[in-house]
Design a protein around this motif. Structure first.
Motif, mmCIF file in Angstrom:
data_model
loop_
_atom_site.group_PDB
_atom_site.id
_atom_site.type_symbol
_atom_site.label_atom_id
_atom_site.label_comp_id
_atom_site.label_asym_id
_atom_site.label_seq_id
_atom_site.Cartn_x
_atom_site.Cartn_y
_atom_site.Cartn_z
ATOM 1 N N GLU A 103 -67.737 49.800 4.511
ATOM 2 C CA GLU A 103 -69.106 49.308 4.588
ATOM 3 C C GLU A 103 -69.117 47.781 4.655
ATOM 4 O O GLU A 103 -68.195 47.112 4.155
ATOM 5 C CB GLU A 103 -69.929 49.746 3.363
ATOM 6 N N SER A 104 -70.174 47.264 5.237
ATOM 7 C CA SER A 104 -70.381 45.818 5.267
ATOM 8 C C SER A 104 -71.871 45.551 5.421
ATOM 9 O O SER A 104 -72.649 46.466 5.731
ATOM 10 C CB SER A 104 -69.604 45.174 6.408
ATOM 11 N N GLY A 105 -72.236 44.290 5.192
ATOM 12 C CA GLY A 105 -73.621 43.890 5.421
ATOM 13 C C GLY A 105 -74.464 43.719 4.182
ATOM 14 O O GLY A 105 -75.633 43.331 4.269
ATOM 15 N N GLY A 106 -73.894 44.001 3.022
ATOM 16 C CA GLY A 106 -74.668 43.824 1.801
ATOM 17 C C GLY A 106 -74.923 42.353 1.499
ATOM 18 O O GLY A 106 -74.345 41.467 2.123
ATOM 19 N N GLY A 107 -75.803 42.124 0.542
ATOM 20 C CA GLY A 107 -76.098 40.749 0.163
ATOM 21 C C GLY A 107 -77.335 40.663 -0.691
ATOM 22 O O GLY A 107 -77.834 41.665 -1.199
ATOM 23 N N LEU A 108 -77.824 39.425 -0.833
ATOM 24 C CA LEU A 108 -79.009 39.142 -1.630
ATOM 25 C C LEU A 108 -80.190 38.915 -0.687
ATOM 26 O O LEU A 108 -80.087 38.144 0.267
ATOM 27 C CB LEU A 108 -78.769 37.903 -2.486
ATOM 28 N N VAL A 109 -81.297 39.581 -0.965
ATOM 29 C CA VAL A 109 -82.488 39.451 -0.124
ATOM 30 C C VAL A 109 -83.721 39.474 -1.020
ATOM 31 O O VAL A 109 -83.702 40.098 -2.095
ATOM 32 C CB VAL A 109 -82.533 40.581 0.925
ATOM 33 N N GLN A 110 -84.764 38.799 -0.588
ATOM 34 C CA GLN A 110 -86.001 38.814 -1.348
ATOM 35 C C GLN A 110 -86.779 40.104 -1.106
ATOM 36 O O GLN A 110 -86.644 40.730 -0.044
ATOM 37 C CB GLN A 110 -86.867 37.611 -0.960
ATOM 38 N N ALA A 111 -87.585 40.464 -2.073
ATOM 39 C CA ALA A 111 -88.428 41.641 -1.926
ATOM 40 C C ALA A 111 -89.292 41.498 -0.672
ATOM 41 O O ALA A 111 -89.813 40.420 -0.381
ATOM 42 C CB ALA A 111 -89.306 41.811 -3.154
ATOM 43 N N GLY A 112 -89.392 42.596 0.060
ATOM 44 C CA GLY A 112 -90.126 42.586 1.316
ATOM 45 C C GLY A 112 -89.258 42.294 2.512
ATOM 46 O O GLY A 112 -89.695 42.460 3.660
ATOM 47 N N GLY A 113 -88.041 41.876 2.263
ATOM 48 C CA GLY A 113 -87.130 41.531 3.344
ATOM 49 C C GLY A 113 -86.397 42.735 3.898
ATOM 50 O O GLY A 113 -86.644 43.885 3.507
ATOM 51 N N SER A 114 -85.489 42.437 4.815
ATOM 52 C CA SER A 114 -84.735 43.483 5.495
ATOM 53 C C SER A 114 -83.241 43.183 5.437
ATOM 54 O O SER A 114 -82.834 42.027 5.294
ATOM 55 C CB SER A 114 -85.172 43.600 6.963
ATOM 56 N N LEU A 115 -82.481 44.240 5.608
ATOM 57 C CA LEU A 115 -81.026 44.116 5.608
ATOM 58 C C LEU A 115 -80.468 45.301 6.379
ATOM 59 O O LEU A 115 -81.039 46.394 6.318
ATOM 60 C CB LEU A 115 -80.499 44.128 4.169
ATOM 61 N N ARG A 116 -79.381 45.083 7.100
ATOM 62 C CA ARG A 116 -78.737 46.186 7.809
ATOM 63 C C ARG A 116 -77.302 46.337 7.325
ATOM 64 O O ARG A 116 -76.523 45.383 7.394
ATOM 65 C CB ARG A 116 -78.744 45.980 9.320
ATOM 66 N N LEU A 117 -76.993 47.520 6.867
ATOM 67 C CA LEU A 117 -75.639 47.846 6.455
ATOM 68 C C LEU A 117 -74.924 48.571 7.587
ATOM 69 O O LEU A 117 -75.546 49.312 8.351
ATOM 70 C CB LEU A 117 -75.638 48.723 5.211
ATOM 71 N N SER A 118 -73.628 48.356 7.654
ATOM 72 C CA SER A 118 -72.794 49.047 8.634
ATOM 73 C C SER A 118 -71.705 49.815 7.916
ATOM 74 O O SER A 118 -71.250 49.421 6.845
ATOM 75 C CB SER A 118 -72.151 48.050 9.597
ATOM 76 N N CYS A 119 -71.288 50.897 8.520
ATOM 77 C CA CYS A 119 -70.178 51.691 7.998
ATOM 78 C C CYS A 119 -69.274 52.033 9.178
ATOM 79 O O CYS A 119 -69.661 52.819 10.047
ATOM 80 C CB CYS A 119 -70.682 52.952 7.321
ATOM 81 N N ALA A 120 -68.112 51.433 9.195
ATOM 82 C CA ALA A 120 -67.154 51.670 10.272
ATOM 83 C C ALA A 120 -66.178 52.759 9.872
ATOM 84 O O ALA A 120 -65.557 52.676 8.801
ATOM 85 C CB ALA A 120 -66.407 50.387 10.605
ATOM 86 N N ALA A 121 -66.053 53.758 10.710
ATOM 87 C CA ALA A 121 -65.149 54.879 10.436
ATOM 88 C C ALA A 121 -63.898 54.751 11.297
ATOM 89 O O ALA A 121 -63.954 54.312 12.450
ATOM 90 C CB ALA A 121 -65.842 56.195 10.722
ATOM 91 N N SER A 122 -62.775 55.140 10.735
ATOM 92 C CA SER A 122 -61.518 55.160 11.475
ATOM 93 C C SER A 122 -60.714 56.378 11.038
ATOM 94 O O SER A 122 -61.037 57.032 10.046
ATOM 95 C CB SER A 122 -60.735 53.863 11.258
ATOM 96 N N GLY A 123 -59.654 56.635 11.779
ATOM 97 C CA GLY A 123 -58.852 57.816 11.477
ATOM 98 C C GLY A 123 -59.325 59.003 12.303
ATOM 99 O O GLY A 123 -59.628 58.863 13.480
ATOM 100 N N ARG A 124 -59.446 60.148 11.682
ATOM 101 C CA ARG A 124 -59.814 61.385 12.377
ATOM 102 C C ARG A 124 -61.333 61.479 12.542
ATOM 103 O O ARG A 124 -61.980 62.425 12.074
ATOM 104 C CB ARG A 124 -59.275 62.587 11.629
ATOM 105 N N THR A 125 -61.890 60.531 13.243
ATOM 106 C CA THR A 125 -63.346 60.469 13.390
ATOM 107 C C THR A 125 -63.886 61.635 14.201
ATOM 108 O O THR A 125 -65.056 61.986 14.079
ATOM 109 C CB THR A 125 -63.776 59.147 14.017
ATOM 110 N N PHE A 126 -63.043 62.234 15.037
ATOM 111 C CA PHE A 126 -63.484 63.388 15.824
ATOM 112 C C PHE A 126 -63.830 64.566 14.925
ATOM 113 O O PHE A 126 -64.495 65.504 15.349
ATOM 114 C CB PHE A 126 -62.389 63.805 16.820
#
Length: 119
Positions: A6-29
């Motif tokens: 996972e990535s993309g976490g952080g500190l944000v003010q109430a009412g704000g937005s944030l996008r998290l990502s989750c990169a998968a590897s290995g046997r993704t099929f």
């Protein structure tokens, strides 16, 4: 095996937005469903939502419905959690997880990313 980061976490003010990502590897099929969970200090882990890896069908917890959106990019083997209108009670460590085909449980987990929403 499937590895999730996972990535993309952080500190944000109430009412704000944030996008998290989750990169998968290995046997993704072998992935059937990808999900997001969160855990706040002193609380149990909470389901946030999930998405079908092939059909992109989404399901959300009532607490985030209408504010959070899960999407995926199969070409990048990445799942996203777009969070809007964030509230202080959304503060938690957010984890992505994967359900492999033939399984009914989330067997693979990422290490988590912290989201802190200030009031």
């Amino acid at each position: 095996q499937v590895q999730l980061v996972e990535s993309g976490g952080g500190l944000v003010q109430a009412g704000g937005s944030l996008r998290l990502s989750c990169a998968a590897s290995g046997r993704t099929f072998n992935i059937n469903i990808m999900g997001w969970f969160r855990q706040a200090p002193g609380k149990e882990r909470e389901f946030v939502g999930r998405i079908g890896w092939s059909n992109a069908v989404t399901v959300y917890a009532n607490s985030v419905k209408g504010r959070f959106t899960i999407s995926r990019d199969n070409a990048k083997n990445t799942v996203y959690l777009q969070m809007t209108t964030l509230k202080p009670e959304d503060t938690a460590a957010y984890y992505c997880a994967a359900v492999p085909r033939g399984s009914g449980t989330f067997e693979y987990w990422g290490q988590g990313t912290q989201v802190t929403v200030s009031s």
